[in-house]
Design an enzyme around this catalytic site. Structure first.
Site, mmCIF file in Angstrom:
data_model
loop_
_atom_site.group_PDB
_atom_site.id
_atom_site.type_symbol
_atom_site.label_atom_id
_atom_site.label_comp_id
_atom_site.label_asym_id
_atom_site.label_seq_id
_atom_site.Cartn_x
_atom_site.Cartn_y
_atom_site.Cartn_z
ATOM 1 N N HIS A 309 0.815 -1.222 0.000
ATOM 2 C CA HIS A 309 0.000 0.000 0.000
ATOM 3 C C HIS A 309 0.846 1.268 0.000
ATOM 4 C CE1 HIS A 309 -0.428 0.811 4.650
ATOM 5 N NE2 HIS A 309 0.827 0.674 4.283
ATOM 6 N N ASP A 310 2.155 1.122 0.166
ATOM 7 C CA ASP A 310 3.046 2.278 0.132
ATOM 8 C C ASP A 310 3.459 2.668 -1.285
ATOM 9 O OD1 ASP A 310 3.052 2.468 2.879
ATOM 10 O OD2 ASP A 310 4.889 1.302 3.145
#
Length: 406
Positions: A309-310
């Site tokens: 998700h980064d």
């Protein structure tokens, strides 16, 4: 302001919603299922929106940073520790004394804490702890507060300006996002952190406590059936925790499954590995950048928590490609612990986290469909989405495509 924009309240809808809240509470009382508690919270929030005047809600929303200021100030003053130290009430003068603070300032801070549930009043100028004030004494919660307040908040403030200047493109470049715009740098978030020890320490403490009371994945994922059965001891490591922070997930996994199942390996950037002061000697440490080839070949499990998700899809393909190259067909698995968003009716917390990773990395949370598309694009096949509560954070279990034996 609000008095001139009053709107009629739909009392019937509010009454109906109130019954929904009570229904979920009764279900939670009977079965203690987390999903019923969550549904009660969501239904109660809808009830508040039905009853609250829009103008009042908007006014409070844009005043809400003052609550963050009050909570941070109270923490710096040691107020939460003092509130929770003993059974008796505490006065403003007693709260002010340790730091030599002005009593009138303490009164103003305490009013804000009471209104937001971080303290309770016993009488005029007399305060008691609440569940929230007790939570604010935990080291990991303090780390979360400090990281979000000190490091994230200035970026959030500048993000509308960044989006306006970039013609409202979705942020995807890790060297040109809201963080870089705010701090006038072209370093990635992680390079920027590595050069700031205090910020790195805040962030690592934030990550360490990021489960927010949720159970460790090994407590609900079928580890024995899906991982240990079929694992060959001494063949290769059992589990490689990629970008695993200070090793907290590995430690809990070992506590849950202490047997001789194979090596447990923590991979992290050199700055993080060097920052670890205490780690079980049985856990191997490997300095590794996941944009480089994976050094551990043929492990039974490659595990990543809140890594994907980064990053944008393009960067995720690079990271996943290195894992795919290291996986052994018919043996290796990839476990990704992340938020798995629904296609509609996303919950508040997961929605806010999506915006947080957008301004910080920039990254994004993904739906089932987006997870499927991403993993298939690098030659992986999803075997299952494991969601212990039916929503929120879960495990994406994947193997190499056409790999039926794993």
């Amino acid at each position: 302001m609000a008095a001139n924009t009053r709107q009629p309240i739909d009392i019937d809808s509010a009454a109906s919603q109130c019954q929904k809240v009570l229904g979920y509470i009764e279900k939670y009382r009977a079965d203690a299922k987390e999903i019923d508690r969550e549904r009660a919270v969501e239904a109660a929030a809808v009830l508040v929106r039905l009853l609250e005047q829009p103008a009042d809600a908007i006014y409070k929303l844009f005043l809400s940073p003052t609550i963050l200021m009050a909570v941070k100030t109270a923490s710096d003053l040691g107020i939460f520790s003092r509130l929770c130290d003993g059974d008796a009430f505490v006065t403003c003068k007693e709260l002010a004394t340790p730091k030599g603070a002005d009593v009138q300032l303490i009164e103003r801070i305490m009013r804000a804490l009471v209104c937001s549930g971080f303290a309770a009043e016993r009488g005029p100028g007399q305060y008691m702890p609440t569940r929230r004030s007790k939570a604010m004494t935990a080291r990991t919660v303090i780390g979360l507060m400090d990281s979000l307040f000190v490091d994230f908040l200035p970026i959030i403030h500048k993000t509308p300006e960044f989006l306006r200047e970039t013609d409202y493109r979705n942020p995807e470049d890790p060297t040109h996002g809201p963080l870089q715009y705010t701090h006038k740098t072209t370093s990635t978030t992680w390079d920027w952190l590595s050069k700031r020890p205090a910020a790195l320490d805040r962030f690592n403490s934030f990550m360490e406590g990021n489960r927010a009371g949720r159970s460790h994945w090994a407590e609900w994922f079928p580890v024995q059936e899906r991982l240990l059965d079929g694992a060959v001891v001494n063949k290769s490591p059992l589990l490689v925790d990629i970008a695993g922070g200070r090793g907290h997930d590995l430690i809990k996994f070992k506590q849950r499954f202490p047997g001789p199942h194979g090596d447990l390996v923590l991979e992290e950037l050199p700055a993080v590995i060097d920052d670890i002061s205490n780690l079980d000697e049985d856990l191997r440490r490997v300095k590794h950048d996941f944009f480089q080839p994976q050094p551990i070949k043929g492990a039974r499990v490659y595990y990543m928590k809140h890594v994907m998700h980064d990053w944008s899809d393009g960067n995720c393909r690079i990271i996943l490609g290195h894992v795919v190259d290291a996986m052994e067909r018919g043996y290796s698995k990839l476990l990704i612990e992340e938020h798995i968003l629904p296609d509609q009716h996303a919950k508040e917390l997961e929605t806010l986290r999506d915006l947080i990773v957008m301004v910080w990395c920039p990254g994004n949370e993904r739906t089932r469909q987006r997870w499927t598309e991403l993993l298939e694009s690098v030659g992986l096949e999803i075997q299952n989405f494991w969601l212990p509560d039916g929503f929120g954070t879960g495990i994406v279990e994947a193997v190499l495509k056409d790999d039926r034996r794993a």
